[in-house]
Motif scaffolding. Sequence first.
Motif, PDB file in Angstrom:
ATOM      1  N   VAL A  85     -75.655 -20.995  -4.882  1.00 50.80           N
ATOM      2  CA  VAL A  85     -75.730 -21.942  -5.994  1.00 50.80           C
ATOM      3  C   VAL A  85     -74.384 -22.636  -6.143  1.00 50.80           C
ATOM      4  O   VAL A  85     -73.333 -22.047  -5.904  1.00 50.80           O
ATOM      5  CB  VAL A  85     -76.107 -21.271  -7.339  1.00 50.80           C
ATOM      6  N   CYS A  86     -74.440 -23.904  -6.528  1.00 49.72           N
ATOM      7  CA  CYS A  86     -73.218 -24.666  -6.769  1.00 49.72           C
ATOM      8  C   CYS A  86     -72.420 -23.975  -7.878  1.00 49.72           C
ATOM      9  O   CYS A  86     -72.970 -23.622  -8.910  1.00 49.72           O
ATOM     10  CB  CYS A  86     -73.557 -26.092  -7.176  1.00 49.72           C
ATOM     11  N   ARG A  87     -71.129 -23.780  -7.651  1.00 50.03           N
ATOM     12  CA  ARG A  87     -70.344 -23.042  -8.632  1.00 50.03           C
ATOM     13  C   ARG A  87     -70.114 -23.848  -9.909  1.00 50.03           C
ATOM     14  O   ARG A  87     -69.736 -23.291 -10.931  1.00 50.03           O
ATOM     15  CB  ARG A  87     -69.003 -22.613  -8.039  1.00 50.03           C
ATOM     16  N   ARG A  88     -70.331 -25.164  -9.868  1.00 46.91           N
ATOM     17  CA  ARG A  88     -70.116 -25.959 -11.085  1.00 46.91           C
ATOM     18  C   ARG A  88     -71.412 -26.253 -11.828  1.00 46.91           C
ATOM     19  O   ARG A  88     -71.451 -26.161 -13.041  1.00 46.91           O
ATOM     20  CB  ARG A  88     -69.413 -27.272 -10.740  1.00 46.91           C
ATOM     21  N   CYS A  89     -72.475 -26.649 -11.101  1.00 48.83           N
ATOM     22  CA  CYS A  89     -73.691 -27.063 -11.818  1.00 48.83           C
ATOM     23  C   CYS A  89     -74.850 -26.090 -11.606  1.00 48.83           C
ATOM     24  O   CYS A  89     -75.919 -26.283 -12.147  1.00 48.83           O
ATOM     25  CB  CYS A  89     -74.109 -28.469 -11.388  1.00 48.83           C
ATOM     26  N   LEU A  90     -74.611 -25.044 -10.806  1.00 50.78           N
ATOM     27  CA  LEU A  90     -75.608 -23.995 -10.564  1.00 50.78           C
ATOM     28  C   LEU A  90     -76.856 -24.488  -9.826  1.00 50.78           C
ATOM     29  O   LEU A  90     -77.885 -23.807  -9.822  1.00 50.78           O
ATOM     30  CB  LEU A  90     -76.016 -23.291 -11.869  1.00 50.78           C
ATOM     31  N   LEU A 141     -70.053 -25.711  -3.382  1.00 55.95           N
ATOM     32  CA  LEU A 141     -70.265 -26.862  -4.254  1.00 55.95           C
ATOM     33  C   LEU A 141     -71.424 -27.672  -3.694  1.00 55.95           C
ATOM     34  O   LEU A 141     -71.573 -27.778  -2.483  1.00 55.95           O
ATOM     35  CB  LEU A 141     -69.022 -27.756  -4.268  1.00 55.95           C
ATOM     36  N   CYS A 142     -72.250 -28.271  -4.596  1.00 53.20           N
ATOM     37  CA  CYS A 142     -73.348 -29.110  -4.119  1.00 53.20           C
ATOM     38  C   CYS A 142     -72.780 -30.384  -3.495  1.00 53.20           C
ATOM     39  O   CYS A 142     -73.345 -30.947  -2.577  1.00 53.20           O
ATOM     40  CB  CYS A 142     -74.316 -29.417  -5.246  1.00 53.20           C
ATOM     41  N   ARG A 143     -71.650 -30.843  -4.001  1.00 50.18           N
ATOM     42  CA  ARG A 143     -70.906 -31.943  -3.413  1.00 50.18           C
ATOM     43  C   ARG A 143     -69.475 -31.831  -3.922  1.00 50.18           C
ATOM     44  O   ARG A 143     -69.234 -31.243  -4.981  1.00 50.18           O
ATOM     45  CB  ARG A 143     -71.517 -33.301  -3.751  1.00 50.18           C
ATOM     46  N   ASP A 145     -67.439 -33.685  -5.387  1.00 52.04           N
ATOM     47  CA  ASP A 145     -67.077 -34.198  -6.709  1.00 52.04           C
ATOM     48  C   ASP A 145     -68.130 -33.846  -7.763  1.00 52.04           C
ATOM     49  O   ASP A 145     -68.303 -34.569  -8.740  1.00 52.04           O
ATOM     50  CB  ASP A 145     -66.861 -35.718  -6.648  1.00 52.04           C
ATOM     51  N   CYS A 146     -68.812 -32.727  -7.558  1.00 52.26           N
ATOM     52  CA  CYS A 146     -69.799 -32.306  -8.565  1.00 52.26           C
ATOM     53  C   CYS A 146     -69.087 -32.167  -9.915  1.00 52.26           C
ATOM     54  O   CYS A 146     -68.119 -31.435 -10.032  1.00 52.26           O
ATOM     55  CB  CYS A 146     -70.419 -30.968  -8.181  1.00 52.26           C
ATOM     56  N   PRO A 147     -69.556 -32.891 -10.964  1.00 52.95           N
ATOM     57  CA  PRO A 147     -68.850 -32.820 -12.255  1.00 52.95           C
ATOM     58  C   PRO A 147     -69.180 -31.558 -13.047  1.00 52.95           C
ATOM     59  O   PRO A 147     -68.479 -31.223 -13.991  1.00 52.95           O
ATOM     60  CB  PRO A 147     -69.347 -34.070 -12.980  1.00 52.95           C
TER      61      PRO A 147
HETATM   62 ZN   LIG Z   1     -73.013 -29.038  -8.331  1.00 51.91          ZN
END
Ligand SMILES: [Zn+2]
Length: 188
Positions: A85-90, A141-143, A145-147
């Motif tokens: 899972v993306c660590r910022r947006c899950l 990260l999904c990308r 610059d994932c906010p």
């Molecule tokens: Zn993300």
Amino acid sequence: MLRVSSIKTICKTGFALAKPLIVNAVELLRRPGTTKDIDVSISVDDFEFADARMVDVPVDISVHLESLSTGIHVAGTASATWSGVCRRCLAPLVERMSVDLDEMYQKGTYDPDAYEIENDQINLLPMVREGLLLAVPLSPLCRDDCPGFCPHCGADLADTRCNCETSAPDPRWSALENLKGVFPDDAP
Ligand SMILES: [Zn+2]
Ligand SMILES: [Zn+2]
């Protein structure tokens, strides 16, 4: 040495062989300069990763073996699929990764980093297994610059704009900020 690159490709259908990663090295050991190429797809199960991040999609291995006076040099790539899972947006992630392999196999290892040639056989499995496990990102990260989420209201900033105050630092504190690191935090 490992160099990791993420690629998103659909892997070709794999086929299973009995002990496909154990290579008879007799011919290679007989004459330096001898080479051998191996291209196989192996079930993830054969690696016994014991790691939930490894997705049940065959692992592709493509390596070139070359007999040198110091041992057998193995270079190539291994590709496998991981999930996380993306660590910022899950957001759930599933990605194909490719790892560069570059290792030595030696008989009676004299280089501590080399893998051992046992009974004139090279077992590529531990090398591939180790390379892949080291390459799975620990906090993906999904990308780049994932906010992520707003720390105040929890809105997913990738598709929402919330009205929360973005925390611009108070200029009155900036002088203090500059002193950060000047004095040790735990002065006696
Ligand atoms: Zn993300
Ligand atoms: Zn907000």
